[in-house]
Design a protein around this motif. Structure first.
Motif, mmCIF file in Angstrom:
data_model
loop_
_atom_site.group_PDB
_atom_site.id
_atom_site.type_symbol
_atom_site.label_atom_id
_atom_site.label_comp_id
_atom_site.label_asym_id
_atom_site.label_seq_id
_atom_site.Cartn_x
_atom_site.Cartn_y
_atom_site.Cartn_z
ATOM 1 N N ALA A 1 -4.916 -4.820 -8.884
ATOM 2 C CA ALA A 1 -3.546 -5.296 -9.100
ATOM 3 C C ALA A 1 -3.223 -6.508 -8.228
ATOM 4 O O ALA A 1 -3.770 -6.677 -7.143
ATOM 5 C CB ALA A 1 -2.549 -4.177 -8.806
ATOM 6 N N TYR B 1 2.212 -4.369 -5.694
ATOM 7 C CA TYR B 1 1.839 -3.114 -5.054
ATOM 8 C C TYR B 1 3.061 -2.230 -4.874
ATOM 9 O O TYR B 1 4.133 -2.669 -4.473
ATOM 10 C CB TYR B 1 1.176 -3.367 -3.695
ATOM 11 N N GLU C 1 1.787 -2.354 -12.207
ATOM 12 C CA GLU C 1 0.363 -2.662 -12.079
ATOM 13 C C GLU C 1 -0.380 -2.391 -13.390
ATOM 14 O O GLU C 1 -1.237 -3.175 -13.812
ATOM 15 C CB GLU C 1 -0.243 -1.848 -10.940
#
Length: 321
Positions: free
Chosen positions: A52, A57, A63
């Motif tokens: 990703a 995150y 993602e």
């Protein structure tokens, strides 16, 4: 998730045997055939679209959406590299896993990444969802610890504290295993702190398309397992000239400008300029001008000092290993 599937390099697979065995069991139980095939066919290269983007995150949906939306040209290029590396040195006849991957690709690159994203979502629910709250809290604690370390000691010192096998110097990530030193040049290093791994895991890209991804182990409170929270004491050269100046001096084996150094080490240009001036005055740096740019580089005497310091550091690391 991707590192726990085995899509990365590590020095000691035994350290991950329990987690990877559990991950493999989930793949079989849920009939996640494409992930199983990718896992078994991974050699030295894992496609970058599986990892990703750093800005996403913390959001699984974001993602997975990013993965499923990977441009077809990127998927085609990276999967071609993946399949060629998997077949290197092997018989020309395709394995069952290769045929599984090829058949999925023949349905179209968009269909391929959507299926990968779907299987990853199922893998997440079966393997990680129930323990994510605890895992996330440990990851966030480590991020806070590393951010404070970076602000206090700089980028190199922070990266050098991640794992005994990992060091960073002159813009390169060095990883030492029982066989050799591996040097990964990278302008982008994405860190993955994890309480679910017991050694380092690496995803590097020889083509420089997606940067370097490094997973490292962390303990219950966010610090690395088995290592103290506080950073190690500065070495002799750092004590004499200061850690910030040692950091800059170590990165000046090749000529760089003040702006380059400020960007590489997350310092202000004025701070870098101040330290470079002091190092230049005592004869540790040469300064040359090309047009409007001023370049700094270590003098031969500074090269000897840094080399001597690196040899001592390397000797200590081998002694501790």
């Amino acid at each position: 998730m991707v590192f726990l599937l085995g899509l990365g390099r590590t020095a000691d697979g035994a350290g991950l045997r329990i987690e990877r065995s559990a991950a493999r069991e989930v793949l079989f139980r849920k009939d996640l055939h494409l992930l199983m095939a990718l896992r078994r066919e991974t050699r030295t290269y894992a496609p970058g679209f599986l990892f990703a983007h750093r800005d996403l995150y913390g959001s699984l949906d974001a993602e997975l959406h990013q993965l499923a939306s990977t441009p077809s040209a990127v998927v085609a290029r990276q999967m071609d590299r993946f399949l060629k590396r998997g077949q290197y040195g092997r018989p020309s006849r395709a394995s069952a896993d290769t045929r599984t991957i090829t058949a999925a690709l023949e349905a179209g690159e968009r269909s391929f990444v959507e299926r990968v994203a779907s299987e990853l979502a199922q893998y997440w629910l079966a393997f990680l969802a129930d323990r994510w709250d605890v895992t996330q809290s440990r990851i966030e604690a480590d991020i806070r610890h590393r951010a404070a370390s970076m602000a206090r000691r700089g980028l190199s010192a922070t990266l050098n504290s991640l794992h005994p096998a990992v060091s960073y110097d002159s813009g390169a990530l060095h990883i030492r295993d029982e066989r050799s030193w591996k040097v990964c040049e990278s302008t982008r290093i994405v860190l993955h702190p994890s309480p679910l791994v017991s050694t380092w895991l690496l995803r590097d890209d020889p083509w420089g398309e997606d940067g370097t991804h490094l997973a490292y182990p962390i303990g219950p409170n966010g610090a690395e397992s088995g290592l103290p929270v506080e950073e190690p004491a500065a070495d002799a050269l750092g004590k004499v000239i200061g850690e910030a100046r040692l950091l800059l001096l170590s990165d000046l084996g090749s000529a760089r400008t003040t702006t380059e150094l400020a960007e590489r080490h997350r310092m202000s240009a004025s701070t870098v300029s101040y330290h470079l001036l002091r190092l230049h005055r005592v004869g540790l740096l040469n300064r040359t001008r090309e047009g409007s740019r001023v370049y700094y580089q270590r003098t031969p005497e500074a090269d000897r000092l840094v080399a001597r310091r690196d040899r001592r550091t390397l000797t200590r690391q081998f002694a501790d290993a």
